[in-house]
Scaffold this motif. Structure first.
Motif, short mmCIF file in Angstrom:
data_model
loop_
_atom_site.label_atom_id
_atom_site.label_comp_id
_atom_site.label_asym_id
_atom_site.label_seq_id
_atom_site.Cartn_x
_atom_site.Cartn_y
_atom_site.Cartn_z
N GLY A 180 -72.04 -88.58 17.58
CA GLY A 180 -71.59 -87.60 15.95
C GLY A 180 -73.00 -86.57 16.59
N ILE A 181 -71.82 -85.39 16.49
CA ILE A 181 -73.23 -84.23 15.89
C ILE A 181 -73.29 -84.20 14.20
CG2 ILE A 181 -73.27 -81.47 16.43
CD1 ILE A 181 -70.55 -82.21 18.50
N PHE A 182 -74.69 -83.91 14.49
CA PHE A 182 -74.98 -84.33 12.65
C PHE A 182 -75.99 -82.71 12.32
CE2 PHE A 182 -74.76 -88.54 14.66
CZ PHE A 182 -73.92 -89.14 13.98
N TRP A 183 -75.57 -81.57 11.53
CA TRP A 183 -76.52 -80.80 11.35
C TRP A 183 -76.79 -81.16 10.67
CZ3 TRP A 183 -72.73 -76.54 13.92
CH2 TRP A 183 -73.46 -76.48 14.98
N TRP A 184 -77.93 -80.87 9.58
CA TRP A 184 -78.32 -80.68 8.52
C TRP A 184 -78.82 -79.77 7.88
CZ3 TRP A 184 -83.94 -83.61 7.73
CH2 TRP A 184 -84.54 -83.83 6.60
N GLN A 185 -78.19 -78.80 7.16
CA GLN A 185 -78.37 -77.48 6.73
C GLN A 185 -79.56 -76.84 6.09
OE1 GLN A 185 -76.47 -76.23 9.11
NE2 GLN A 185 -75.70 -74.90 8.10
N GLY A 186 -80.17 -76.12 5.91
CA GLY A 186 -81.20 -76.20 4.69
C GLY A 186 -83.12 -75.92 5.61
N GLU A 187 -84.05 -75.55 5.00
CA GLU A 187 -85.27 -75.04 5.20
C GLU A 187 -85.31 -76.09 6.44
OE1 GLU A 187 -88.22 -73.13 3.33
OE2 GLU A 187 -87.01 -71.71 2.66
N GLU A 188 -85.95 -76.62 5.94
CA GLU A 188 -85.99 -78.91 6.53
C GLU A 188 -84.76 -78.62 7.57
OE1 GLU A 188 -87.43 -81.07 3.67
OE2 GLU A 188 -89.53 -80.31 3.89
N LEU A 242 -82.42 -79.99 10.70
CA LEU A 242 -82.86 -80.46 12.18
C LEU A 242 -80.96 -80.72 12.39
CD1 LEU A 242 -85.27 -83.79 11.41
CD2 LEU A 242 -85.63 -81.39 12.07
N SER A 243 -81.28 -80.94 14.04
CA SER A 243 -79.85 -80.59 14.53
C SER A 243 -80.84 -82.18 15.45
CB SER A 243 -79.36 -79.56 15.47
OG SER A 243 -78.68 -80.21 16.57
N ILE A 244 -79.41 -83.29 14.92
CA ILE A 244 -79.35 -84.82 15.10
C ILE A 244 -78.76 -85.16 16.45
CG2 ILE A 244 -80.18 -87.04 14.49
CD1 ILE A 244 -80.66 -85.69 11.73
N ARG A 245 -79.05 -86.13 17.21
CA ARG A 245 -77.42 -86.84 18.07
C ARG A 245 -78.51 -87.33 18.49
NH1 ARG A 245 -75.59 -85.08 23.87
NH2 ARG A 245 -75.37 -87.78 24.30
N MET A 246 -77.38 -88.89 19.10
CA MET A 246 -77.85 -90.01 19.53
C MET A 246 -77.56 -90.32 20.56
SD MET A 246 -78.99 -91.97 17.30
CE MET A 246 -79.77 -93.75 17.88
N LEU A 247 -78.20 -90.67 22.30
CA LEU A 247 -77.65 -90.56 23.91
C LEU A 247 -78.19 -92.58 24.11
CD1 LEU A 247 -77.52 -89.12 26.59
CD2 LEU A 247 -80.02 -88.71 26.87
N LEU A 292 -83.01 -91.05 19.70
CA LEU A 292 -82.80 -90.79 18.79
C LEU A 292 -83.01 -88.80 19.50
CD1 LEU A 292 -81.15 -89.52 15.74
CD2 LEU A 292 -84.17 -89.99 15.61
N ILE A 293 -82.51 -87.75 19.04
CA ILE A 293 -82.81 -86.48 19.91
C ILE A 293 -82.45 -85.97 18.71
CG2 ILE A 293 -82.74 -84.50 20.87
CD1 ILE A 293 -80.94 -86.97 23.43
N VAL A 294 -83.85 -84.96 18.30
CA VAL A 294 -84.25 -84.42 17.36
C VAL A 294 -84.47 -82.55 17.65
CG1 VAL A 294 -85.30 -84.32 14.48
CG2 VAL A 294 -84.49 -86.10 15.41
N ALA A 295 -83.40 -81.94 17.09
CA ALA A 295 -83.94 -79.94 17.48
C ALA A 295 -84.68 -79.38 16.24
CB ALA A 295 -82.87 -79.44 18.02
N GLY A 296 -84.92 -78.84 15.95
CA GLY A 296 -86.32 -78.23 14.82
C GLY A 296 -85.67 -76.50 15.07
N PRO A 297 -85.78 -75.95 13.39
CA PRO A 297 -85.55 -74.46 13.37
C PRO A 297 -85.70 -73.66 14.37
CG PRO A 297 -86.61 -75.36 11.46
CD PRO A 297 -86.79 -76.72 12.41
#
Ligand SMILES: Cc1cc2nc3c(=O)[nH]c(=O)nc-3n(C[C@H](O)[C@H](O)[C@H](O)COP(=O)(O)OP(=O)(O)OC[C@H]3O[C@@H](n4cnc5c(N)ncnc54)[C@H](O)[C@@H]3O)c2cc1C
Ligand code: FES
Length: 498
Positions: free
Chosen positions: A259-267, A269-274, A282-287
């Motif tokens: 899944g492509i997990f996009w948590w919106q807002g100031e905090e 994160l864009s999250i996905r698994m590999l 667990l891959i996490v990209a910040g703002p």
């Protein structure tokens, strides 16, 4: 800091030889990311004589430092495109991006390492103020004919939403490095000549000749697939540049699955698994952060802290960063510009799909085929009403930087007091230096004036580079170009110690 991405650590590059010849060809492609490699493959399959020159490794630019997600919407939201351009263009964007995703799927069938997986994209907020944006996105996606539903929860292990969760169905994710490495090998089998560690250091547009340190290529056509086109191009003035920080952790007890997990807002994160060789990441990209104006270490730490607080992952295993160039009106710039070269840029963080689309569009244009979407993306377009606000707001950074850098005094430091690992803008003997002392004690001193258009560079402590806030050129401590529109290195300065 080691900034190898999980993609580059888990997929080998193709390993092509450096250019050591003077070649002639129909089309020279500069840049071996997803845009350049796909262009080279398609043109070689058309029977054209193609040469591709890559400054470093195939995939070693932004492609191999992305998050590997493919989707029909854009990270700024389809609703942004609908409000700027109208519902018809938003529908066209979805159709074109879907065709590019389908193309990637077909190419990936022959390459299990590319790990192409169809999945859903989840968009949610943890702050009620962001919920309106999610509703607007739902409307825009529905109007564009997308398969959308609203759920009450996100998959296990993700931070809970405050409102309903938008689920965009039938999107995809893959391993971008494994994908481009395979495409590059196929381009060679189709007759293209690919060279790594072959940076173009001079481009003569009149004779259409590119020079590297060890050879040259004369071409009928040139495609600048360098993410941001090299040299001075009108689009640079229209594109704000940002960096993003990404961490791949050992997965924790909770695994949300594909899944492509996009948590919106100031905090947000864009999250996905590999999954790779039995291990889960667990891959996490910040703002995003404006290039050259933020504290890189703090931005990276913020991603780790947010992930630790909300996702309870295992150990951080890989940390990296990459840059994005955003167009002024939500659509990329693809096509021939005033330089006579083809360019492909302004992808924001959506360029695995835009880059594929750009390659197909450029190959079609070179084959004389009509491509109505190409007109929308023409680099020469200017849409003052549609893009004026973004342009004015974001260009304030460039103007401020140009003016302030030359009016304010530099930070006073003595070169001899620079400790190992430290950097500073130093004034000595009436000259200004951008200085860095490597951990082994070696001192590097270069001019702080960016060779693109003269802004002043700032230190990036995560990637040990001098970054220019104006159009995103980045340089190593010895002045050599890392990325961005600059072609010429920062001038090395002779340092007198004592
Ligand atoms: C953190 C982050 C995450 C992202 N995640 C996604 C995602 O999940 N999905 C998505 O669609 N998009 C994503 N993107 C955007 C996407 O990664 C890029 O838009 C895309 O990879 C651009 O591909 P490209 O081939 O145009 O450029 P690049 O991959 O950057 O390739 C350009 C190449 O040109 C080479 N080059 C530069 N100068 C020269 C020279 N002088 N001579 C020879 N070669 C040269 C470089 O070395 C480089 O390899 C993300 C971006 C960021 C910043
Ligand atoms: S990147 Fe344009 S002035 Fe530095």
């Amino acid at each position: 800091m080691d900034t190898t991405s999980v993609w580059r650590a888990t997929a080998p590059g193709p390993g092509f030889a450096m250019l050591q010849d003077d070649l002639q060809c129909d089309v020279l492609v500069v840049g071996g990311g997803i845009t350049g490699v796909t262009t080279a493959l398609l043109l070689a399959e058309q029977g054209r004589k193609v040469v591709l020159l890559e400054a470093g490794d195939i995939g070693g630019g932004t492609t191999g430092h992305s998050t590997g997600n493919l989707y029909v919407t854009t990270s700024q939201g389809l609703s942004e495109i609908a409000s700027q351009w109208g519902a018809d263009v938003a529908r066209e964007v979805v159709t074109q991006r879907k065709a590019a995703m389908d193309f990637v799927e077909v190419q990936s069938r022959r390459n299990p390492q590319a790990a192409f997986t169809r999945c859903n994209l989840f968009l949610w907020a943890r702050d009620a103020a962001d919920q309106d944006g999610i509703e607007q996105e739902r409307q825009a996606l529905l109007e564009a004919g997308c398969l959308v539903r609203m759920d009450d929860a996100v998959p296990a292990g993700l931070p809970a939403p405050v409102g309903r969760v938008l689920v965009l169905q039938d999107q995809a994710q893959f391993q971008p490095q494994a994908y481009v490495s395979d495409l590059a090998q196929r381009a060679v089998r189709a007759g293209a000549s690919l060279h790594e560690h072959s940076r173009v250091v001079e481009l003569d547009l009149k004779t259409r000749t590119a020079l590297t340190a060890t050879g040259s290529v004369k071409a009928g056509e040139i495609v600048l697939a360098t993410h941001s086109p090299k040299g001075v191009h009108l689009v640079h003035a229209e594109m704000p540049v940002h960096r993003e920080y990404v961490v791949a952790f050992e997965a924790g007890a909770q695994d949300p699955g594909p899944g492509i997990f996009w948590w919106q807002g100031e905090e947000g994160l864009s999250i996905r698994m590999l999954g790779h060789e039995g291990r889960r990441y667990l891959i996490v990209a910040g703002p995003e952060q404006t290039t050259g104006t933020h504290n890189a270490k703090a931005a990276l730490m913020a991603v780790e802290q947010l992930a630790g607080k909300f996702l309870q992952p295992g150990q951080p295993l890989y940390r990296w960063s990459a840059q994005n160039y955003r167009s002024h009106d939500g659509l990329p710039y693809i096509g021939r510009d005033h330089s006579g070269c083809f360019i492909a840029t302004g992808f924001s963080t959506d360029g695995l799909t835009w880059g594929t689309l750009a390659a197909r569009s450029i190959a079609a244009q070179l084959a004389g085929q009509a491509d109505p979407f190409a007109e929308r993306c023409a680099p020469g377009r200017f849409t003052p009403v549609k893009g004026a606000r973004t342009l004015v707001e974001e260009n304030v950074t460039t103007l401020k930087t140009l003016v302030q850098d030359y009016l304010t005094r530099s930070q006073h430091e003595h070169l001899s007091s620079l400790a190992a690992g430290d950097s500073a803008i130093v004034e000595a003997e009436g000259e200004t230096f951008a200085a860095y002392r490597a951990p082994d004690g070696e001192l590097f001193a270069v001019s702080p004036v960016c060779t693109h258009m003269g802004c002043k560079v700032r230190w990036n402590s995560v990637e040990t580079s001098w970054d220019c806030p104006c159009h995103g050129s980045r340089f190593r401590p010895d002045g050599t170009v890392v990325e961005g529109p600059a072609v010429t290195p920062l001038r090395r300065k002779q340092v007198q110690l004592g």
